[in-house]
Write an enzyme that holds these catalytic residues in place. Structure first.
Site, PDB file in Angstrom:
ATOM      1  N   LYS A 205      74.601 -43.299  80.865  1.00  0.00           N
ATOM      2  CA  LYS A 205      73.556 -42.678  80.042  1.00  0.00           C
ATOM      3  C   LYS A 205      73.966 -41.307  79.523  1.00  0.00           C
ATOM      4  O   LYS A 205      74.939 -40.707  79.976  1.00  0.00           O
ATOM      5  CB  LYS A 205      72.244 -42.611  80.824  1.00  0.00           C
ATOM      6  N   ARG A 240      70.970 -49.658  88.724  1.00  0.00           N
ATOM      7  CA  ARG A 240      71.065 -50.538  87.544  1.00  0.00           C
ATOM      8  C   ARG A 240      72.315 -50.116  86.785  1.00  0.00           C
ATOM      9  O   ARG A 240      72.372 -49.021  86.246  1.00  0.00           O
ATOM     10  CB  ARG A 240      69.802 -50.369  86.698  1.00  0.00           C
TER      11      ARG A 240
END
Ligand code: HH2
Length: 270
Positions: A205, A240
């Site tokens: 991210k 995740r």
């Protein structure tokens, strides 16, 4: 939790797994690498992404889900906030609904999750993907996100979902500045203290990119692993991730340090 996006526009793996055969092969590889769960998504929720209809999302996800429930030994979750998609996914055998809107859609879906004996991930998001990064603001991001997740979990229990089937997630990157994300990671123990298993989605991210100076999501593995290590140390239960094998290795080291890795057991048996 291995990420499998069946979308043309996801920020990292967009367009790679639109073919159900390729998606299945990738899921099987993640299982082999040690994933405990595969998370299938049919709509990108990256900042600025536009929403797709439930019909289109089902068209993308259903063929892949059908294959995975047949060929995987591990459970499959579906990353959706749309009731119709989630209901269709449960009918097709999904074991978990990963809801980035934390069941804000209401009771019908929650009751169906409960009756199916499925699990749910309740994630915090401020705003919606199209505009969530415009001006996120909190009084105290950790306290606000904790209070939200606590309320969402209580509501889910009230709808009949057993507490041990509920996972909470602070939602890194969902309506949060870089500083908000960093503070949530630094004080993740506060979210863990709510008593539900915590899922963390930091893989590749933008926070990782900002911390490491790496622009391309595919180049952010080392930073992602460092974030995962911090999250595990704080008590996170699920990661995740896009790179399952590397995260499995990192988690194995952290688990051994946490539990003694058999050191004390063998000392006792000597
Ligand atoms: N992050 C993304 C999507 N779904 N679900 C949970 N519970 N937690 C997360 O942090 C999370 C999530 C975004 O990542 P990705 O699926 O890789 O990208 P995109 O939204 O562009 O498809």
């Amino acid at each position: 939790m291995g990420v499998l996006n069946v979308t043309p526009d996801s920020f990292s793996d967009g367009g790679l797994y639109l073919d159900p055969g390729l998606a299945e092969a990738h899921a099987l590889r993640m299982q082999l690498e040690g994933a405990h769960l595969v998370d299938v998504g049919g709509e990108s929720t990256r900042p600025g992404a536009s929403a797709v209809s439930a019909r289109e999302e089902i068209r993308r996800v259903a063929p892949v889900l059908k294959r995975l429930v047949r060929s995987l030994q591990i459970p499959v979750s579906v990353d959706t906030y749309k009731e119709d998609v989630a209901l269709a996914a449960l009918d097709l055998g999904a074991s978990v609904i990963n809801d980035v809107r934390a069941l804000s859609g209401g009771r019908r879906l929650a009751r169906r999750i409960a009756s199916a004996g499925a699990g749910v991930v309740l994630m915090h998001m401020q705003g919606n993907p199209r505009s969530m990064q415009d001006a996120p603001s909190y009084r105290d991001v950790v306290a606000d996100v904790s209070a939200f997740l606590s309320r969402a979990a209580k509501r889910a229990v009230g709808y009949g979902i057993p507490a041990d089937r509920i996972v909470i997630d602070p939602g890194f990157g969902f309506g949060k500045t870089f500083e908000h994300n960093l503070e949530l990671l630094m004080r993740l123990d506060r979210i863990v203290s709510l008593g539900y298993p915590v899922l963390v989605g930091l893989s590749r991210k933008s926070m990782v990119g900002r911390l490491t100076g790496v622009g391309e999501p595919e180049g952010r593995l080392a930073g992602s692993l460092a974030c995962a290590a911090v999250a595990i140390r704080a008590g996170a239960s699920l990661l995740r991730v896009h790179d399952v094998e590397a995260h499995r290795q990192a988690a194995a080291v952290l688990d051994a340090v946490r539990t003694g890795g058999g050191l004390y057991e063998s000392a006792v048996s000597l």
